[in-house]
Scaffold this motif. Structure first.
Motif, mmCIF file in Angstrom:
data_model
loop_
_atom_site.group_PDB
_atom_site.id
_atom_site.type_symbol
_atom_site.label_atom_id
_atom_site.label_comp_id
_atom_site.label_asym_id
_atom_site.label_seq_id
_atom_site.Cartn_x
_atom_site.Cartn_y
_atom_site.Cartn_z
ATOM 1 N N LEU A 1 -28.176 28.387 102.075
ATOM 2 C CA LEU A 1 -27.563 27.229 101.134
ATOM 3 C C LEU A 1 -27.562 27.673 99.785
ATOM 4 C CD1 LEU A 1 -27.510 24.018 100.320
ATOM 5 C CD2 LEU A 1 -30.027 24.468 99.798
ATOM 6 N N ALA A 2 -26.597 27.440 98.818
ATOM 7 C CA ALA A 2 -26.268 27.919 97.581
ATOM 8 C C ALA A 2 -26.139 26.581 96.896
ATOM 9 C CB ALA A 2 -25.217 28.712 97.359
ATOM 10 N N ILE A 3 -26.710 26.773 95.426
ATOM 11 C CA ILE A 3 -26.746 25.723 94.604
ATOM 12 C C ILE A 3 -26.159 26.388 93.183
ATOM 13 C CG2 ILE A 3 -28.132 23.749 93.187
ATOM 14 C CD1 ILE A 3 -30.155 24.520 95.702
ATOM 15 N N MET A 4 -25.280 25.722 92.541
ATOM 16 C CA MET A 4 -24.713 26.302 91.221
ATOM 17 C C MET A 4 -24.341 24.831 90.350
ATOM 18 S SD MET A 4 -25.020 29.346 91.057
ATOM 19 C CE MET A 4 -23.574 30.222 89.881
ATOM 20 N N GLN A 5 -24.272 25.247 89.160
ATOM 21 C CA GLN A 5 -23.409 24.530 88.231
ATOM 22 C C GLN A 5 -21.991 24.406 88.397
ATOM 23 O OE1 GLN A 5 -24.405 25.962 84.402
ATOM 24 N NE2 GLN A 5 -25.944 24.598 84.025
ATOM 25 N N PRO A 6 -21.295 23.292 88.253
ATOM 26 C CA PRO A 6 -19.883 23.560 88.392
ATOM 27 C C PRO A 6 -19.356 24.194 87.221
ATOM 28 C CG PRO A 6 -20.152 21.210 87.415
ATOM 29 C CD PRO A 6 -21.575 22.181 87.631
ATOM 30 N N TYR A 7 -17.945 25.189 87.403
ATOM 31 C CA TYR A 7 -17.481 25.771 86.457
ATOM 32 C C TYR A 7 -15.807 25.672 86.697
ATOM 33 C CZ TYR A 7 -21.964 28.293 86.099
ATOM 34 O OH TYR A 7 -23.057 28.497 85.896
ATOM 35 N N PHE A 8 -15.110 25.947 85.516
ATOM 36 C CA PHE A 8 -13.683 25.790 85.478
ATOM 37 C C PHE A 8 -13.051 27.164 85.787
ATOM 38 C CE2 PHE A 8 -9.772 24.905 83.207
ATOM 39 C CZ PHE A 8 -9.146 23.920 84.023
ATOM 40 N N PHE A 9 -12.358 27.060 86.810
ATOM 41 C CA PHE A 9 -11.735 28.448 87.497
ATOM 42 C C PHE A 9 -12.388 29.555 87.160
ATOM 43 C CE2 PHE A 9 -7.394 25.919 86.234
ATOM 44 C CZ PHE A 9 -7.271 25.853 87.759
ATOM 45 N N PRO A 10 -13.670 29.464 87.817
ATOM 46 C CA PRO A 10 -14.605 30.580 87.851
ATOM 47 C C PRO A 10 -14.284 32.027 88.411
ATOM 48 C CG PRO A 10 -15.451 29.177 89.518
ATOM 49 C CD PRO A 10 -14.106 28.350 88.939
ATOM 50 N N TYR A 11 -15.000 33.036 88.249
ATOM 51 C CA TYR A 11 -14.605 34.372 88.648
ATOM 52 C C TYR A 11 -14.721 34.352 90.121
ATOM 53 C CZ TYR A 11 -19.372 36.039 89.420
ATOM 54 O OH TYR A 11 -20.600 36.568 89.947
ATOM 55 N N SER B 1 -11.167 35.025 85.283
ATOM 56 C CA SER B 1 -11.180 33.830 86.039
ATOM 57 C C SER B 1 -10.316 33.994 87.621
ATOM 58 C CB SER B 1 -10.060 32.664 85.234
ATOM 59 O OG SER B 1 -9.708 31.723 86.374
ATOM 60 N N ILE B 2 -10.618 33.258 88.453
ATOM 61 C CA ILE B 2 -9.859 33.346 89.777
ATOM 62 C C ILE B 2 -8.447 33.160 89.589
ATOM 63 C CG2 ILE B 2 -10.224 30.857 90.162
ATOM 64 C CD1 ILE B 2 -10.457 33.677 92.897
ATOM 65 N N VAL B 3 -8.043 32.452 88.299
ATOM 66 C CA VAL B 3 -6.560 32.286 88.112
ATOM 67 C C VAL B 3 -6.030 33.685 88.106
ATOM 68 C CG1 VAL B 3 -4.960 31.668 86.457
ATOM 69 C CG2 VAL B 3 -6.884 30.118 86.995
ATOM 70 N N ASP B 4 -6.681 34.654 87.462
ATOM 71 C CA ASP B 4 -6.194 36.232 87.469
ATOM 72 C C ASP B 4 -5.989 36.751 88.524
ATOM 73 O OD1 ASP B 4 -5.600 38.244 85.147
ATOM 74 O OD2 ASP B 4 -6.818 39.331 86.670
ATOM 75 N N VAL B 5 -7.175 36.400 89.635
ATOM 76 C CA VAL B 5 -7.057 37.204 90.506
ATOM 77 C C VAL B 5 -6.088 36.652 91.673
ATOM 78 C CG1 VAL B 5 -8.444 37.501 92.849
ATOM 79 C CG2 VAL B 5 -9.729 37.511 90.582
ATOM 80 N N MET B 6 -5.643 35.446 91.763
ATOM 81 C CA MET B 6 -4.447 34.702 92.426
ATOM 82 C C MET B 6 -3.186 35.040 91.881
ATOM 83 S SD MET B 6 -6.156 31.173 93.473
ATOM 84 C CE MET B 6 -6.157 30.552 91.754
ATOM 85 N N MET B 7 -3.205 35.504 90.625
ATOM 86 C CA MET B 7 -1.808 35.662 90.103
ATOM 87 C C MET B 7 -1.412 37.131 90.410
ATOM 88 S SD MET B 7 -0.321 33.167 88.340
ATOM 89 C CE MET B 7 -0.731 31.835 87.374
ATOM 90 N N PHE B 8 -2.247 37.866 90.523
ATOM 91 C CA PHE B 8 -1.940 39.196 90.902
ATOM 92 C C PHE B 8 -2.171 39.929 92.350
ATOM 93 C CE2 PHE B 8 -2.729 39.514 86.273
ATOM 94 C CZ PHE B 8 -1.506 40.162 85.824
ATOM 95 N N ASN B 9 -2.655 39.105 93.040
ATOM 96 C CA ASN B 9 -2.858 39.269 94.411
ATOM 97 C C ASN B 9 -2.230 38.604 95.662
ATOM 98 O OD1 ASN B 9 -5.122 41.673 94.109
ATOM 99 N ND2 ASN B 9 -5.710 40.282 92.783
ATOM 100 N N ALA B 10 -2.045 39.074 96.700
ATOM 101 C CA ALA B 10 -1.225 38.026 97.644
ATOM 102 C C ALA B 10 -2.298 37.080 98.171
ATOM 103 C CB ALA B 10 -0.832 38.853 98.953
ATOM 104 N N PRO B 11 -2.091 35.779 98.636
ATOM 105 C CA PRO B 11 -2.976 34.831 99.078
ATOM 106 C C PRO B 11 -3.787 35.354 100.106
ATOM 107 C CG PRO B 11 -0.956 33.838 99.075
ATOM 108 C CD PRO B 11 -0.511 35.149 98.470
ATOM 109 N N GLU B 12 -3.485 36.223 100.974
ATOM 110 C CA GLU B 12 -4.265 36.704 102.178
ATOM 111 C C GLU B 12 -5.244 37.694 101.659
ATOM 112 O OE1 GLU B 12 -0.141 38.832 102.488
ATOM 113 O OE2 GLU B 12 -0.891 36.866 102.137
ATOM 114 N N ARG B 13 -4.943 38.495 100.669
ATOM 115 C CA ARG B 13 -5.713 39.486 100.145
ATOM 116 C C ARG B 13 -6.877 38.771 99.184
ATOM 117 N NH1 ARG B 13 -5.585 44.247 95.243
ATOM 118 N NH2 ARG B 13 -6.944 45.561 96.171
ATOM 119 N N VAL B 14 -6.744 37.742 98.597
ATOM 120 C CA VAL B 14 -7.534 36.830 97.746
ATOM 121 C C VAL B 14 -8.476 36.339 98.963
ATOM 122 C CG1 VAL B 14 -8.174 34.984 96.056
ATOM 123 C CG2 VAL B 14 -5.920 36.451 96.132
#
Length: 232
Positions: free
Chosen positions: A3-13, A208-221
């Motif tokens: 189990l993990a518990i976290m606050q919500p974040y907007f487009f987190p890393y 942000s995960i936005v940066d990761v998805m913009m520069f990497n193919a979906p399968e790599r992310v």
């Protein structure tokens, strides 16, 4: 059960989504206080080779309000935020694959801060093919007046967790012996180094995960989200 518990974040890393991938159930807090100057409603993207903050403007509210009681500002201009992201990433190799997801999340028609963030997290998880069950804290039967580690332990007991997993940044916040006394393990997600090309400029990490998805193919992310970490 992990189990993990976290606050919500907007487009987190990406580490946030690695934490989700590492567990069987992920609880998102909705009934804890909104904290100013944190990452709940803001994050960082790449802009002209440097990190730049983007944010969700909020309606004025008391500091005592929980996340679920806060609202987006009435003058929140979704187009302005989208244009900021387009300006940063329109030349990125995976812009065409990623932007429809970003636009759908930003244009989500709800002014409640928690519901808006929850939708964004669930949407990115679906895009990354993460099938972890996501729960909302207020819907779990515990004493919600509990604070800090006591609330975490209460949620763990209520859901029958055998292992509590937290982000590595929380390593000084929790005591393993307190979890062991409750018959539980305490683990932390340690992300492995992950560097990729950002328009040929010096790499800026942990955006942000936005940066990761913009520069990497979906399968790599997806692979990095599922396997790019260790439990320590």
């Amino acid at each position: 059960m992990k189990l993990a518990i976290m606050q919500p974040y907007f487009f987190p890393y990406i580490g946030y989504f690695q934490l989700i991938a590492a567990v069987d159930q992920f609880v998102v807090y909705d009934n804890i206080k909104y904290t100013k100057k944190g990452w709940i409603n803001r994050n960082r993207i790449l802009q002209n080779g440097k990190d730049a903050v983007f944010s969700l403007p909020l309606k004025n509210g008391s500091d005592s309000l929980d996340i679920c009681e806060r609202e987006l500002a009435g003058d929140f201009k979704r187009d302005k935020l989208l244009n900021q992201i387009v300006g940063s990433y329109r030349r990125a190799p995976h812009f065409e694959q990623t932007f429809p997801l970003i636009e759908r999340i930003v244009r989500y028609d709800d002014v409640n801060l928690f519901r808006y963030l929850h939708h964004s997290i669930v949407s990115v998880c679906a895009h990354l093919e993460l099938d972890t069950e996501i729960r909302v804290s207020s819907g779990i039967d515990i004493d919600h007046e509990l604070k800090g580690q006591g609330k975490v332990l209460g949620l763990c007991r209520a859901l029958g967790a055998g292992t509590y997993v937290n982000a590595i940044g929380g390593i000084d916040l929790y005591a393993r012996n307190h979890f062991q006394a409750q018959g539980m393990e305490l683990k932390f997600v340690q992300s492995k180094p992950f560097e990729y090309a950002q328009f040929g400029a010096p790499f800026v990490p942990w955006l942000s995960i936005v940066d990761v998805m913009m520069f990497n193919a979906p399968e790599r992310v997806r692979a990095r989200a599922r396997d790019g970490f260790e439990l320590v």
